[in-house]
Design an enzyme around this catalytic site. Sequence first.
Site, PDB file in Angstrom:
ATOM      1  CB  SER A 591      -4.967  -5.401   0.804  1.00 36.05           C
ATOM      2  OG  SER A 591      -4.626  -4.247   0.097  1.00 36.05           O
ATOM      3  CG  ASP A 677      -1.870  -6.176  -6.380  1.00 32.44           C
ATOM      4  OD1 ASP A 677      -2.443  -5.099  -6.616  1.00 32.44           O
ATOM      5  OD2 ASP A 677      -1.944  -6.762  -5.291  1.00 32.44           O
ATOM      6  CG  HIS A 712      -5.385  -5.705  -4.764  1.00 37.71           C
ATOM      7  ND1 HIS A 712      -4.149  -5.674  -4.159  1.00 37.71           N
ATOM      8  CD2 HIS A 712      -6.270  -5.339  -3.798  1.00 37.71           C
ATOM      9  CE1 HIS A 712      -4.277  -5.293  -2.898  1.00 37.71           C
ATOM     10  NE2 HIS A 712      -5.555  -5.101  -2.657  1.00 37.71           N
TER      11      HIS A 712
END
Length: 746
Positions: A591, A677, A712
């Site tokens: 991320s 995501d 995610h």
Amino acid sequence: MTTPEQSLPTPPIAPKRPVSSTHHGDTRTDPWEWLRDKESAEVLAHLHAEDAYAKAVTADQEALRQELFDEIKARTVETDLSVPARERGWWYYSRTEEGSQYALHARIPAQDTGDTEADWTPPTLTPGQPVPGEQILLDGNALAEGQPFFSLGGLDVSRDGTLLAYAVDNAGDERFTLRLKDLTTGEDLADTIEGTFYDPQLTPDGTRVIYTVVDASWRPEKLMVHVIGTDPAEDTVLFTETDPGMWLGASTSPDGEDLVINIGNAEYGESWVWAGMDAASQPVKVVPRETRTLHQVLPVTLEGERRLIVLSDLDALNGRVDLAPAEGGDPAAWTPVLPAQDEVKFGGIEATATHLIVSVREDTVPRVWTLPLAGLGTPEQAAPSAPLAAAEGTQVPSGAVPGHAPSGTDTEGTAGEVPLSVAFRSAAFESPYLRLVRVGDLLPAEVHDVRAADGASRLLKTTPVRHVNLDDYRVHREWATARDGARIPLTVMHHKSVTNDGTAPLQVYGYGSYEASMDPVFGIPRLSLLDRGVVYAVAHIRGGGERGREWYLQGKKLAKQNTFTDFVDATAWLTENGWGDPARVAAVGGSAGGLLMGAVANLAPERYAAIVAQVPFVDPLTSILDPELPLSALEWEEWGNPIEDAEVYAYMKSYSPYENVGSLPYPAIAARTSLNDTRVLYVEPAKWVQVLRERGTGTEPIVMTIEMDGGHGGASGRYEGWKDRAWDNAFVLTHLGATARIAPLA
């Protein structure tokens, strides 16, 4: 590593269709922005081609992936259950069964004998054995059956124990379907609300449910109230937040009487209280955003009077705790409870009927303080105490914790033992006990109940792990020096047979954003790396919160480059001090940590043999320049606003991984992403790998995998999660030449 004798399949090449945009007099041309259209058959075909290419390139790693998966599975006790927690006449817990992907959530009746110790002692349940009187609230496996994805977004039981509100995501996009279940019949009610966000909450009277909805940019925007048994089209709006740069959330007060509405970003917030959650009343603002404070409020009753306990950063960079009137009022008139401290970061507050619980950070790791509510804010106030204090410090008796041998005090710049993390888990409002968890990098999580009145503790559970002798591993604290002189904490783990002689393969992990801290945590997949001689290091770089608020501020906005150079400098320190062979170093992050990976690949590709970037935020400038994209406006307080500020625009452009790929010998890179995501869109790594292949001068493969039914966090289900970790670790181990075990599975 790829040798000249090996041949790789041809990677997918996406056609260039340049799109230009101009900001602050600067024109950027993006040849692959068209890949953003996830509904396009051409785009989907390209993504499938990327995934197929990654499979082909890494086909030789499949046996190792299976071996790593088998090791994770062998070491995990698959049939297990949590320690029951008491709430309003029931003991609640979750349990897992061997062969099942998801947990079951259940409860059994509690007893009220009048003996406080007996009534608040959790029942002893045996994993795999029938539980008399058990009522299944939710079976994740049944809910997931036939679905491509499953994630539970929260559940709440009514005060009388007869109704359950729960939210389910079957796509991975974090948009949930809210349902209600009658726990007396086991049947779902007709009420079904689509497109909600996390954590639905039932009102005290059990007749309404409060839920959150997001706007088109996936920002939580409205709090809604649904009257159970009515048409959701008639639901009413309780609260709306119109500022695109503010996040909206809500939680109940510790006693469950009030709803606290939280609005905020990374720099300041606002709080409202809906007293009693009474349909005839409205929320009242108690801390306005004009105070420009980050804060948390807890409504409590002290000596019959409703008050607010407020944790804030008002004139206190690392926080302070005050007592305020129920309506908030002038902060200058608040009563101090805990003044600001230079060496302690106040992270959060909770309360029971008798005690205030303060989560703090000392010596870089989480700990817990408690104070009796009696006398709070008066001259008679007791000093805070630290439950499990003996477990919190650095002086753990020899042999008490595997791998954590005492080696002196752990002050800044001094190598030593890594402290153990102690965190507050939960406590029913009326409970005389606090549920705390102690965990270390080589200590599986321990669950303790600590009696709030006197600190007496009882160990309820240590997370079981099989086929491992934790005395075979070591973990300790080192300190690297950044190029500007800052001291960077490092956590270094390795097998006891590995020394810092400069020959070991090394993996460095980092994050460094949003004031998130990479705290001690036990990870079974990591053991497989240590078993193959890898030194595993966590770089606690600026932008994280490990060293307090200032550590975070030194790694955000116009100081963001510190995050990236800290990671490179930490890597250099580790190899210069013998903790890794300079030719056998891997970097891993996800991320915002994926942004870190992209940035360090551009800054120092020669330092790494392999990089794994998980759901990487590698095109931040494009994303944050478009406030219509998911969460973009909310990012302005973290990275700056490049739309309005030319300096921010130029600064972000200077480090954006996608913007700065050069003619450099990039190492092997694996970008891992998911189609659904909503936090980091798949298009960012899809574009990034294209430009890496076009401009890079290296010979190592650049691959991207895409989970077509994930979010995610990747695919859902614990076995799928283990497969993801095995994939990442096999990629790293292969490129570090460390596929063989140096120690057998115990």
